[in-house]
Design an enzyme around this catalytic site. Structure first.
Site, PDB file in Angstrom:
ATOM      1  N   GLY A   5     -12.282   2.039   3.667  1.00 49.43           N
ATOM      2  CA  GLY A   5     -11.198   2.552   2.834  1.00 49.43           C
ATOM      3  C   GLY A   5     -10.915   4.034   2.991  1.00 49.43           C
ATOM      4  N   TYR A  41       0.829  -1.212   0.000  1.00 50.55           N
ATOM      5  CA  TYR A  41       0.000   0.000   0.000  1.00 50.55           C
ATOM      6  C   TYR A  41       0.864   1.263   0.000  1.00 50.55           C
ATOM      7  CZ  TYR A  41      -4.123  -2.931   0.912  1.00 50.55           C
ATOM      8  OH  TYR A  41      -5.122  -3.858   0.828  1.00 50.55           O
TER       9      TYR A  41
HETATM   10  N1  LIG Z   1      -7.448  -7.724  -0.049  1.00 46.62           N
HETATM   11  C1  LIG Z   1      -7.470  -7.000  -1.128  1.00 46.62           C
HETATM   12  O1  LIG Z   1      -7.193  -7.470  -2.250  1.00 46.62           O
HETATM   13  C2  LIG Z   1      -7.835  -5.551  -1.020  1.00 46.62           C
HETATM   14  C3  LIG Z   1      -8.075  -4.776  -2.175  1.00 46.62           C
HETATM   15  C4  LIG Z   1      -8.424  -3.431  -2.010  1.00 46.62           C
HETATM   16  C5  LIG Z   1      -8.536  -2.888  -0.726  1.00 46.62           C
HETATM   17  N2  LIG Z   1      -8.277  -3.671   0.372  1.00 46.62           N
HETATM   18  C6  LIG Z   1      -8.429  -3.132   1.755  1.00 46.62           C
HETATM   19  O2  LIG Z   1      -9.733  -2.651   1.873  1.00 46.62           O
HETATM   20  C7  LIG Z   1      -9.734  -1.284   2.308  1.00 46.62           C
HETATM   21  C8  LIG Z   1     -10.913  -0.590   1.737  1.00 46.62           C
HETATM   22  O3  LIG Z   1     -10.844  -0.547   0.323  1.00 46.62           O
HETATM   23  P1  LIG Z   1     -11.425   0.686  -0.499  1.00 46.62           P
HETATM   24  O4  LIG Z   1     -10.635   1.908  -0.263  1.00 46.62           O
HETATM   25  O5  LIG Z   1     -11.582   0.242  -1.891  1.00 46.62           O
HETATM   26  O6  LIG Z   1     -12.850   0.805   0.254  1.00 46.62           O
HETATM   27  P2  LIG Z   1     -14.145   1.650   0.368  1.00 46.62           P
HETATM   28  O7  LIG Z   1     -14.394   1.868   1.817  1.00 46.62           O
HETATM   29  O8  LIG Z   1     -15.196   0.942  -0.412  1.00 46.62           O
HETATM   30  O9  LIG Z   1     -13.813   3.050  -0.235  1.00 46.62           O
HETATM   31  C9  LIG Z   1     -13.790   3.259  -1.611  1.00 46.62           C
HETATM   32  C10 LIG Z   1     -13.722   4.716  -1.892  1.00 46.62           C
HETATM   33  O10 LIG Z   1     -14.965   5.314  -1.525  1.00 46.62           O
HETATM   34  C11 LIG Z   1     -14.715   6.621  -1.115  1.00 46.62           C
HETATM   35  N3  LIG Z   1     -15.728   7.044  -0.155  1.00 46.62           N
HETATM   36  C12 LIG Z   1     -15.970   6.587   1.081  1.00 46.62           C
HETATM   37  N4  LIG Z   1     -17.001   7.259   1.642  1.00 46.62           N
HETATM   38  C13 LIG Z   1     -17.381   8.164   0.726  1.00 46.62           C
HETATM   39  C14 LIG Z   1     -18.374   9.159   0.684  1.00 46.62           C
HETATM   40  N5  LIG Z   1     -19.186   9.368   1.712  1.00 46.62           N
HETATM   41  N6  LIG Z   1     -18.503   9.888  -0.437  1.00 46.62           N
HETATM   42  C15 LIG Z   1     -17.693   9.700  -1.489  1.00 46.62           C
HETATM   43  N7  LIG Z   1     -16.709   8.791  -1.508  1.00 46.62           N
HETATM   44  C16 LIG Z   1     -16.568   8.033  -0.420  1.00 46.62           C
HETATM   45  C17 LIG Z   1     -13.351   6.619  -0.467  1.00 46.62           C
HETATM   46  O11 LIG Z   1     -12.693   7.838  -0.823  1.00 46.62           O
HETATM   47  P3  LIG Z   1     -12.009   8.821   0.284  1.00 46.62           P
HETATM   48  O12 LIG Z   1     -10.750   8.135   0.721  1.00 46.62           O
HETATM   49  O13 LIG Z   1     -11.747  10.058  -0.505  1.00 46.62           O
HETATM   50  O14 LIG Z   1     -12.969   9.054   1.394  1.00 46.62           O
HETATM   51  C18 LIG Z   1     -12.650   5.418  -1.089  1.00 46.62           C
HETATM   52  O15 LIG Z   1     -11.655   5.823  -1.975  1.00 46.62           O
HETATM   53  C19 LIG Z   1      -8.369  -0.746   1.888  1.00 46.62           C
HETATM   54  O16 LIG Z   1      -7.952   0.347   2.677  1.00 46.62           O
HETATM   55  C20 LIG Z   1      -7.513  -1.961   2.119  1.00 46.62           C
HETATM   56  O17 LIG Z   1      -7.166  -2.038   3.493  1.00 46.62           O
HETATM   57  C21 LIG Z   1      -7.944  -4.982   0.239  1.00 46.62           C
END
Ligand SMILES: NC(=O)c1ccc[n+]([C@@H]2O[C@H](COP(=O)([O-])OP(=O)(O)OC[C@H]3O[C@@H](n4cnc5c(N)ncnc54)[C@H](OP(=O)(O)O)[C@@H]3O)[C@@H](O)[C@H]2O)c1
Length: 336
Positions: free
Chosen positions: A300, A75
């Site tokens: 995330g 990351y």
């Molecule tokens: N195991 C794997 O293969 C794998 C793959 C991907 C991720 N992960 C893990 O999963 C975690 C979460 O993944 P993710 O970042 O894709 O998850 P997510 O929680 O679904 O977030 C996706 C995006 O949504 C945005 N978001 C959240 N709340 C929002 C809102 N109210 N309005 C507009 N946008 C919003 C966030 O942007 P902002 O940051 O700008 O708020 C973020 O970039 C990562 O941090 C990592 O630890 C694991």
């Protein structure tokens, strides 16, 4: 309830019914995903601003009872773990209050002409953990996940690596990510230690994890790529299911360009949130929380106000009818 000595922390809400609890961890239901910390996917060095953002994100998480964090060695090209390590150094005592998880097994191309690849060799796993511990500045990692299945896996090598890490105290428990039931069953057969977690992409808009179950023996089932029996394997074997990208596809999209089913889901989520006086994030996450597997959503966002908005999900308990309404709306077609 447990007071912490670290700024911003009020209480730690442990979920005693989590499968992880059986494996010795007092973990919260929600997990702070750390992919968004450390300045993102650039090779630029860490700055004081990144460290400040890390402190603020951690404070927000602790203030709503989140005590588990999810990392991966890749990351922000290692900077997410590095900035987390810098934060821990400034807050002695915090480490012991957290369940710290990281992942290894994805390798970026190191030279011109090489491809990004996966690597579950013993030497790569051992080297990766040394890197993780050094960036985080800790002596022992609570959980190590294998990030993405490596087709060249030699399970005996993985078993040797895990044994070396466990006996040296560098890693307490082991898990996987993005693996099917078949892959887990195969790997588990070589391990002395139980696989304690599997992290998969699950959300209200990415529904193959549910569609694969309701379309058994039907043409529509062919559209689902979710590996058959994976949820059941995890539930039978007390493997903690974690949901990555739990909000993606609904919150980070241009709704004007989105599929009608996504727009309809956004409207429904909005009206349910208003009715209950909670955030929209809370409703979207409560869809995962209502599933009896006791899924841990991995958040995330790195923004404190959004972390707090997500935590409102802990106040929502959807009825069966509400859960199905969300499911059917997001599917964009009736149940079979
Ligand atoms: N195991 C794997 O293969 C794998 C793959 C991907 C991720 N992960 C893990 O999963 C975690 C979460 O993944 P993710 O970042 O894709 O998850 P997510 O929680 O679904 O977030 C996706 C995006 O949504 C945005 N978001 C959240 N709340 C929002 C809102 N109210 N309005 C507009 N946008 C919003 C966030 O942007 P902002 O940051 O700008 O708020 C973020 O970039 C990562 O941090 C990592 O630890 C694991």
């Amino acid at each position: 309830m447990k007071d912490t000595e670290n700024g911003g922390a009020g209480f730690i809400a442990i979920d005693a019914k989590l499968p992880l609890n059986r494996h010795g961890f007092e973990a919260s239901r929600l997990v702070l995903g750390c992919m968004g910390f450390g300045g993102g996917w650039t090779r630029d060095p860490l700055t004081a601003e990144h460290l400040k953002q890390m402190h603020e994100g951690m404070d927000a998480a602790l203030s709503v009872g989140i005590n588990m964090v999810d990392h991966a060695n890749i990351y922000a090209f290692g900077k997410a773990e590095q900035v987390f390590g810098q934060m821990l150094k400034e807050r002695p005592g915090l480490r012991d209050q957290l369940v710290i998880q990281s992942k290894c097994g994805i390798r970026w191309a190191e030279r011109e002409g090489e491809s990004n690849r996966f690597d579950f060799s013993k030497s790569h796993i051992l080297e990766s953990v040394d890197g993780i511990l050094s960036r985080l500045g800790i002596e022992s990692l609570d959980i190590l996940l294998l990030h993405r299945p490596d087709p060249l896996i030699e399970p005996e090598e993985v078993a040797e690596a895990f044994e070396a890490l466990r006996s040296s105290g560098k890693v307490k428990r082991f898990g996987v990510s993005n693996m099917s039931a078949g892959q887990m069953r195969y790997l588990q057969a070589f391990l002395d230690e139980p696989i304690v977690a599997n992290q998969l992409e699950l959300s209200l808009t990415k529904l193959d994890w549910l569609d694969s179950q309701v379309h058994v023996n039907q043409e529509a089932g062919k559209l689902s790529s979710f590996p058959d029996g994976t949820l059941e394997y995890c539930r039978l074997n007390h493997v903690q299911i974690q949901a990555w990208s739990p909000l993606r596809g609904l919150f980070n999209v241009d709704l004007g360009q989105a599929e009608p089913r996504v727009r309809a889901t956004d409207e429904l989520v909005g009206s349910m949130a208003e009715e209950r006086g909670v955030s929209k994030e809370a409703i979207a996450l409560s869809f995962l929380l209502r599933h009896p597997a006791r899924i841990q959503p991995v958040l995330g966002t790195s923004r404190p106000e959004r972390i707090r908005a997500c935590a409102e999900a802990m106040q929502v308990e959807l009825s069966r009818e509400e859960w199905y309404k969300l499911y059917v709306t997001s599917r964009g077609r009736p149940m079979p």
